[in-house]
Design an enzyme around this catalytic site. Structure first.
Site, PDB file in Angstrom:
ATOM      1  CB  VAL A  15       7.817  -5.098  -2.680  1.00 47.34           C
ATOM      2  CG1 VAL A  15       8.268  -4.664  -4.067  1.00 47.34           C
ATOM      3  CG2 VAL A  15       8.505  -6.396  -2.273  1.00 47.34           C
ATOM      4  NE  ARG A  46      -4.334  -6.406   4.429  1.00 53.56           N
ATOM      5  CZ  ARG A  46      -3.726  -7.564   4.600  1.00 53.56           C
ATOM      6  NH1 ARG A  46      -4.412  -8.679   4.448  1.00 53.56           N
ATOM      7  NH2 ARG A  46      -2.460  -7.648   4.933  1.00 53.56           N
ATOM      8  CD  GLU A 131      14.390  -8.527 -14.572  1.00 57.24           C
ATOM      9  OE1 GLU A 131      14.461  -8.358 -15.785  1.00 57.24           O
ATOM     10  OE2 GLU A 131      14.808  -9.575 -14.016  1.00 57.24           O
ATOM     11  N   GLY A 136      14.893 -10.916  -7.260  1.00 58.71           N
ATOM     12  CA  GLY A 136      14.980  -9.528  -6.789  1.00 58.71           C
ATOM     13  C   GLY A 136      15.714  -8.586  -7.716  1.00 58.71           C
ATOM     14  N   GLY A 189      14.445 -11.879  10.919  1.00 59.84           N
ATOM     15  CA  GLY A 189      13.561 -11.424   9.840  1.00 59.84           C
ATOM     16  C   GLY A 189      13.964 -11.943   8.470  1.00 59.84           C
ATOM     17  CD  GLU A 192       7.588 -14.357   5.179  1.00 57.95           C
ATOM     18  OE1 GLU A 192       6.687 -14.046   5.974  1.00 57.95           O
ATOM     19  OE2 GLU A 192       8.100 -13.569   4.368  1.00 57.95           O
ATOM     20  CG  ASP A 203      10.222 -18.061  -2.983  1.00 63.62           C
ATOM     21  OD1 ASP A 203       9.353 -17.216  -3.261  1.00 63.62           O
ATOM     22  OD2 ASP A 203      11.447 -17.840  -3.097  1.00 63.62           O
ATOM     23  CE  LYS A 207      11.796 -16.033  -5.713  1.00 66.61           C
ATOM     24  NZ  LYS A 207      12.716 -16.006  -4.572  1.00 66.61           N
TER      25      LYS A 207
HETATM   26  N1  LIG Z   1       9.427  -9.067   0.215  1.00 65.72           N
HETATM   27  C1  LIG Z   1      10.284  -9.404  -0.711  1.00 65.72           C
HETATM   28  O1  LIG Z   1      11.492  -9.386  -0.478  1.00 65.72           O
HETATM   29  C2  LIG Z   1       9.824  -9.799  -2.080  1.00 65.72           C
HETATM   30  C3  LIG Z   1      10.782 -10.084  -3.077  1.00 65.72           C
HETATM   31  C4  LIG Z   1      10.357 -10.420  -4.360  1.00 65.72           C
HETATM   32  C5  LIG Z   1       9.010 -10.475  -4.640  1.00 65.72           C
HETATM   33  N2  LIG Z   1       8.105 -10.220  -3.647  1.00 65.72           N
HETATM   34  C6  LIG Z   1       6.668 -10.272  -3.991  1.00 65.72           C
HETATM   35  O2  LIG Z   1       6.138  -8.973  -3.879  1.00 65.72           O
HETATM   36  C7  LIG Z   1       4.778  -9.053  -3.466  1.00 65.72           C
HETATM   37  C8  LIG Z   1       4.586  -8.231  -2.205  1.00 65.72           C
HETATM   38  O3  LIG Z   1       5.428  -8.756  -1.190  1.00 65.72           O
HETATM   39  P1  LIG Z   1       5.647  -7.957   0.179  1.00 65.72           P
HETATM   40  O4  LIG Z   1       6.767  -8.669   0.877  1.00 65.72           O
HETATM   41  O5  LIG Z   1       5.796  -6.523  -0.080  1.00 65.72           O
HETATM   42  O6  LIG Z   1       4.288  -8.285   0.941  1.00 65.72           O
HETATM   43  P2  LIG Z   1       3.675  -7.561   2.216  1.00 65.72           P
HETATM   44  O7  LIG Z   1       4.746  -6.853   2.963  1.00 65.72           O
HETATM   45  O8  LIG Z   1       2.874  -8.579   2.911  1.00 65.72           O
HETATM   46  O9  LIG Z   1       2.719  -6.462   1.580  1.00 65.72           O
HETATM   47  C9  LIG Z   1       1.480  -6.761   0.998  1.00 65.72           C
HETATM   48  C10 LIG Z   1       0.704  -5.469   0.810  1.00 65.72           C
HETATM   49  O10 LIG Z   1      -0.512  -5.790   0.179  1.00 65.72           O
HETATM   50  C11 LIG Z   1      -1.582  -5.157   0.867  1.00 65.72           C
HETATM   51  N3  LIG Z   1      -2.777  -5.968   0.750  1.00 65.72           N
HETATM   52  C12 LIG Z   1      -2.966  -7.241   1.130  1.00 65.72           C
HETATM   53  N4  LIG Z   1      -4.206  -7.656   0.861  1.00 65.72           N
HETATM   54  C13 LIG Z   1      -4.819  -6.595   0.292  1.00 65.72           C
HETATM   55  C14 LIG Z   1      -6.122  -6.364  -0.201  1.00 65.72           C
HETATM   56  N5  LIG Z   1      -7.067  -7.317  -0.167  1.00 65.72           N
HETATM   57  N6  LIG Z   1      -6.404  -5.149  -0.707  1.00 65.72           N
HETATM   58  C15 LIG Z   1      -5.470  -4.176  -0.729  1.00 65.72           C
HETATM   59  N7  LIG Z   1      -4.217  -4.337  -0.300  1.00 65.72           N
HETATM   60  C16 LIG Z   1      -3.913  -5.523   0.213  1.00 65.72           C
HETATM   61  C17 LIG Z   1      -1.120  -5.058   2.318  1.00 65.72           C
HETATM   62  O11 LIG Z   1      -1.844  -3.995   2.955  1.00 65.72           O
HETATM   63  P3  LIG Z   1      -1.552  -3.536   4.468  1.00 65.72           P
HETATM   64  O12 LIG Z   1      -0.133  -3.067   4.484  1.00 65.72           O
HETATM   65  O13 LIG Z   1      -2.506  -2.444   4.704  1.00 65.72           O
HETATM   66  O14 LIG Z   1      -1.770  -4.757   5.311  1.00 65.72           O
HETATM   67  C18 LIG Z   1       0.363  -4.758   2.122  1.00 65.72           C
HETATM   68  O15 LIG Z   1       0.576  -3.396   1.986  1.00 65.72           O
HETATM   69  C19 LIG Z   1       4.482 -10.549  -3.313  1.00 65.72           C
HETATM   70  O16 LIG Z   1       3.934 -11.047  -4.498  1.00 65.72           O
HETATM   71  C20 LIG Z   1       5.848 -11.145  -3.083  1.00 65.72           C
HETATM   72  O17 LIG Z   1       5.924 -12.499  -3.460  1.00 65.72           O
HETATM   73  C21 LIG Z   1       8.483  -9.876  -2.395  1.00 65.72           C
END
Ligand SMILES: NC(=O)c1ccc[n+]([C@@H]2O[C@H](COP(=O)([O-])OP(=O)(O)OC[C@H]3O[C@@H](n4cnc5c(N)ncnc54)[C@H](OP(=O)(O)O)[C@@H]3O)[C@@H](O)[C@H]2O)c1
Length: 430
Positions: A15, A46, A131, A136, A189, A192, A203, A207
């Site tokens: 995201v 990170r 939002e 999404g 993909g 998970e 999940d 919501k």
């Molecule tokens: N993916 C979706 O389709 C989706 C849809 C709706 C809502 N969401 C929500 O959006 C959020 C992010 O989801 P995502 O899918 O984008 O997750 P993700 O791909 O796992 O990304 C998480 C990010 O957070 C960073 N991170 C993790 N631990 C950290 C720390 N201690 N300090 C600094 N940065 C840290 C990671 O860094 P690195 O990249 O360096 O490892 C990564 O960039 C979640 O709350 C999820 O529930 C996601």
């Protein structure tokens, strides 16, 4: 010239990376719509050397996301790290306490701490916008909170998890088992490596807890959500559903009843022609039923970097414009504790599939158990006949109280001729 809105993006995964890309690519229209520029003042994740599919040059990297909350020039912290505890929670709490607006896509965080965070936002005069946390790209929070503000919404129901909807759609279209389709979804993909949050309904429940609070103006109460997932759905049930003109969907339902508020996530049988049944594959759909508006349906992509970034951007434009709405539509201090309605008191129709040894008198025993618990039948389907072998028998009921049905089911399960745990799926007519 109006000062730009300075934002910090914490988390640059699926995201976060798309949020940065969107803000860079759509800078001009965002500025027109916001009345000011949206400037990415800092980013944090990170690993600074990871290829994230966009150019990090010119963006200020901050290794500790919590440090962003203390930077005076940052107006908005965009939290896209994830998780209900740890750095995400600390960052949001610190940012709000420091008087910064927060935009987040973190449904787990809001489901567990939504009310406390809303109180914190109100106390510090900040916006807490989410939002992107529910469905999404679908603007469901805005629709409920602002678009339908003139209504008493009686009920919200929706397909809130694209992974589950994809699995159920594939199972129906190909006749394959849950395990086969799940493993393919993981390769593509869509699911998970650890799929439990999705397929066990957690999940969707996160919501739903957020939607309930926005819809009914009550405190977020995730613990009160009745949750069942889709692991036990079999191709046999999907085939029978089609025969009955129904479709199996994992739905989240929040409904106001005389007994309190129902919050439940479980597989449902819905009529094939119901608007919600048309949302297939990875799509999400949400229906809100307002007393003046009647039913409103939103359908679209409920996950993925792009659709989620689209929702984050909408929240940023609101903040840039100075549009302020309490997180759950009314001041946090006015959010009433949620009075949960017990699932045992649900009144509705049910689908019941039994595997019974085909011998005389079995159906009479099943009918007697149902009659003794005041459950009346709408239909009985027995396709195959195979004397002394287990065959499926599918029953659908008229409206009945869940506790009565379950009483009958436990008596039926104990019959010698019933060889598997009976499968019960709730039917929702909407
Ligand atoms: N993916 C979706 O389709 C989706 C849809 C709706 C809502 N969401 C929500 O959006 C959020 C992010 O989801 P995502 O899918 O984008 O997750 P993700 O791909 O796992 O990304 C998480 C990010 O957070 C960073 N991170 C993790 N631990 C950290 C720390 N201690 N300090 C600094 N940065 C840290 C990671 O860094 P690195 O990249 O360096 O490892 C990564 O960039 C979640 O709350 C999820 O529930 C996601």
């Amino acid at each position: 010239m109006t000062k730009p809105l300075n934002i910090a993006v914490a988390g640059l995964g699926n995201v976060g990376a798309k949020v940065v890309t969107l803000i860079q690519q759509q800078a001009e229209i965002l500025e027109q719509r916001s009345g000011r520029a949206i400037n990415i003042a800092a980013v944090s994740a990170r690993n600074p050397s990871l290829d994230r599919g966009f150019d990090l040059t010119g963006l200020r990297w901050v290794s500790d996301p919590l440090a962003l909350a203390a930077e005076p020039e940052i107006d908005v912290v965009v939290e896209l790290i994830g998780g209900s505890e740890g750095p995400a929670r600390h960052l949001v709490e610190r940012a709000l306490s420091a008087g910064k607006h927060v935009v987040t896509a973190n449904k787990a965080l809001l489901a567990h701490h939504g009310t406390a965070l809303a109180e914190m936002a109100d106390r510090h005069g900040c916006v807490l916008a989410f939002e992107a946390a529910v469905a999404g790209a679908l603007p469901i929070i805005k629709s409920l909170r602002e678009g339908l503000a003139g209504n008493r919404v009686r009920e919200v129901h929706g397909i809130l998890n694209g992974t589950c909807n994809y699995i159920l759609t594939e199972m129906r279209e190909t006749g394959r088992s849950f395990a086969e389709v799940l493993s393919e979804a993981q390769k593509l993909g869509y699911a998970e490596a650890d799929p439990s949050f999705d397929v066990d309904g957690v999940d969707s429940a996160h919501k739903l807890a957020i939607l309930t609070a926005v819809t009914f103006g009550c405190a977020v109460n995730f613990a009160a959500v009745h949750v069942e997932g889709i692991r036990h759905i079999s191709p046999l049930d999907i085939a029978y559903a089609s025969e009955l003109g129904l479709r199996i969907k994992l739905l989240g339902i929040a409904r106001r009843t005389d007994r309190g508020i129902e919050q439940r996530v479980h597989p449902c049988l819905v009529p094939q022609q119901a608007p919600i049944a048309a949302a297939e594959g990875v799509f999400n759909a949400v229906v809100a039923d307002g007393d003046f508006a009647d039913k409103v349906l939103l359908v679209g992509r409920g996950a993925g970097g792009g659709p989620t970034a689209s929702a984050v951007a909408a929240d940023l434009v609101d903040i840039a414009r100075g549009r302020r709405t309490p997180p759950f539509g009314i001041p946090a201090s006015a959010l009433e504790p949620l009075r949960p309605a017990a699932i045992a008191d649900r009144v509705g129709a049910y689908y019941l599939r039994l595997m019974v040894v085909d011998r005389p008198g079995v159906i009479a025993d099943v009918s007697a158990a149902l009659r003794d618990h005041a459950v009346s039948l709408e239909s009985v389907l027995q396709r195959a006949r195979s004397p002394d072998q287990p065959v499926p028998v599918v029953l659908t009921t008229h409206e009945t109280r869940e506790a009565d049905l379950m009483g009958a089911v436990s008596r039926i399960a104990a019959l010698a001729a019933v060889v598997e745990t009976p499968r019960v799926i709730r039917i929702e007519q909407f």
